[in-house]
Design an enzyme around this catalytic site. Structure first.
Site, PDB file in Angstrom:
ATOM      1  N   LYS A  56       0.813  -1.191   0.000  1.00 56.14           N
ATOM      2  CA  LYS A  56       0.000   0.000   0.000  1.00 56.14           C
ATOM      3  C   LYS A  56       0.856   1.255   0.000  1.00 56.14           C
ATOM      4  O   LYS A  56       0.427   2.311  -0.434  1.00 56.14           O
ATOM      5  CB  LYS A  56      -0.904   0.021   1.239  1.00 56.14           C
ATOM      6  CG  LYS A  56      -1.921  -1.094   1.332  1.00 56.14           C
ATOM      7  CD  LYS A  56      -2.715  -0.946   2.650  1.00 56.14           C
ATOM      8  CE  LYS A  56      -3.699  -2.076   2.828  1.00 56.14           C
ATOM      9  NZ  LYS A  56      -4.388  -1.942   4.130  1.00 56.14           N
ATOM     10  N   ASP A  84      14.661  -1.036   1.693  1.00 55.62           N
ATOM     11  CA  ASP A  84      15.633  -1.008   2.786  1.00 55.62           C
ATOM     12  C   ASP A  84      16.663  -2.129   2.632  1.00 55.62           C
ATOM     13  O   ASP A  84      17.715  -1.917   2.035  1.00 55.62           O
ATOM     14  CB  ASP A  84      14.963  -1.004   4.160  1.00 55.62           C
ATOM     15  CG  ASP A  84      13.852  -2.010   4.300  1.00 55.62           C
ATOM     16  OD1 ASP A  84      13.866  -3.037   3.607  1.00 55.62           O
ATOM     17  OD2 ASP A  84      12.961  -1.783   5.133  1.00 55.62           O
ATOM     18  N   THR A  85      16.395  -3.322   3.122  1.00 59.20           N
ATOM     19  CA  THR A  85      17.372  -4.396   2.979  1.00 59.20           C
ATOM     20  C   THR A  85      17.507  -4.841   1.528  1.00 59.20           C
ATOM     21  O   THR A  85      18.510  -5.428   1.144  1.00 59.20           O
ATOM     22  CB  THR A  85      16.975  -5.620   3.828  1.00 59.20           C
ATOM     23  OG1 THR A  85      15.743  -6.160   3.335  1.00 59.20           O
ATOM     24  CG2 THR A  85      16.823  -5.241   5.289  1.00 59.20           C
ATOM     25  N   GLY A  86      16.486  -4.574   0.734  1.00 56.43           N
ATOM     26  CA  GLY A  86      16.492  -5.016  -0.652  1.00 56.43           C
ATOM     27  C   GLY A  86      15.955  -6.421  -0.841  1.00 56.43           C
ATOM     28  O   GLY A  86      15.741  -6.870  -1.971  1.00 56.43           O
ATOM     29  N   LYS A  87      15.705  -7.123   0.274  1.00 53.04           N
ATOM     30  CA  LYS A  87      15.232  -8.504   0.167  1.00 53.04           C
ATOM     31  C   LYS A  87      13.850  -8.592  -0.463  1.00 53.04           C
ATOM     32  O   LYS A  87      13.573  -9.461  -1.293  1.00 53.04           O
ATOM     33  CB  LYS A  87      15.219  -9.155   1.557  1.00 53.04           C
ATOM     34  CG  LYS A  87      16.595  -9.327   2.168  1.00 53.04           C
ATOM     35  CD  LYS A  87      16.512  -9.870   3.593  1.00 53.04           C
ATOM     36  CE  LYS A  87      17.887  -9.967   4.230  1.00 53.04           C
ATOM     37  NZ  LYS A  87      17.802 -10.413   5.644  1.00 53.04           N
ATOM     38  N   PHE A 141      13.213   4.804  10.880  1.00 53.88           N
ATOM     39  CA  PHE A 141      11.870   4.389  10.496  1.00 53.88           C
ATOM     40  C   PHE A 141      11.021   5.627  10.230  1.00 53.88           C
ATOM     41  O   PHE A 141      10.786   6.437  11.124  1.00 53.88           O
ATOM     42  CB  PHE A 141      11.217   3.534  11.586  1.00 53.88           C
ATOM     43  CG  PHE A 141      10.030   2.762  11.068  1.00 53.88           C
ATOM     44  CD1 PHE A 141      10.199   1.528  10.472  1.00 53.88           C
ATOM     45  CD2 PHE A 141       8.749   3.300  11.140  1.00 53.88           C
ATOM     46  CE1 PHE A 141       9.114   0.825   9.964  1.00 53.88           C
ATOM     47  CE2 PHE A 141       7.658   2.604  10.639  1.00 53.88           C
ATOM     48  CZ  PHE A 141       7.838   1.360  10.050  1.00 53.88           C
TER      49      PHE A 141
END
Length: 222
Positions: free
Chosen positions: A73, A142-145, A191
């Protein structure tokens, strides 16, 4: 705002020591009083940067039909504004960018932590992407995961080309993979909420991108 600027295909880099602007300088919903620490990126700056990203995308992809895949979202505001800027450029330049906009919903966060698994909510069949030029629009990487898993999922449907536009990219030690093709801001590992980014479905109605306070995290923790 302390930052370093890249070139046409670069990004605005917000340094680690940037605390954000005082909340007293801006308006925000009264029901979030005490839940925010600072205004990190004001709405006007977001819009100006998004307009520039639209121009970069038009320069690179103009005159090619594309499918814009909006990651819900959190990405809906960024995607909507990006599409509007691209449409305005198409109306006022020699290049045009025929677009189809589709949506995919992902869930990878619990409270303020990225989880190890990626959940694609709703329709997983993206066979309509086969042979198409695809632009994935995501609010934050962020982590790209999550993005790596999504790219693997999308590429299984054999699109002609895949590009990624990310409004925010976090500098995190556990980051994997490469930067999106189009990046608005590179930010420290803080955050942030607002501009459709949430914390447990709260704060999407904020106009600016803000840093959530510890009170806010505790108040809305699940």
């Amino acid at each position: 705002m302390t930052h370093r600027c890249g070139g046409k295909d670069g990004r605005i880099v917000i340094e680690d020591d940037w605390p954000g602007y005082s909340l007293d300088l801006f308006t925000y919903p009264e029901h979030y009083c005490g839940d925010l620490q600072s205004v990190y990126i004001p709405h006007g700056v977001i819009m100006d940067r998004t307009e520039r990203l639209a121009r970069n995308i038009m320069d690179d992809l103009g005159d090619h039909d594309i499918v814009i895949l909006c990651v819900l979202k959190g990405g809906y505001k960024f995607c909507a504004d990006l599409v509007e800027f691209i449409k305005a450029l198409s109306r006022n330049s020699r290049k045009s960018l025929p677009m189809r906009v589709d949506f995919i919903r992902l869930k990878s966060y619990l409270n303020d932590q990225s989880t190890a698994s990626l959940h694609i909510v709703g329709e997983e069949d993206l066979s309509f992407l086969r042979g198409k030029n695809v632009l994935i629009v995501e609010a934050i990487v962020d982590t790209g995961k999550t993005m790596k898993a999504l790219l693997k999922h999308v590429e299984a449907f054999e699109p002609k080309m895949v590009k990624v536009a990310g409004l925010l990219v976090k500098r995190v030690s556990s980051g994997v993979g490469s930067f999106p093709d189009y990046v608005g801001f590179e930010i420290p590992n803080r955050f942030v909420v607002g501009y459709a980014l949430d914390y447990n479905e709260r704060f999407r109605d904020l106009h600016h991108i803000c840093v959530i306070s510890e009170q806010g995290k505790t108040k809305y923790k699940i």
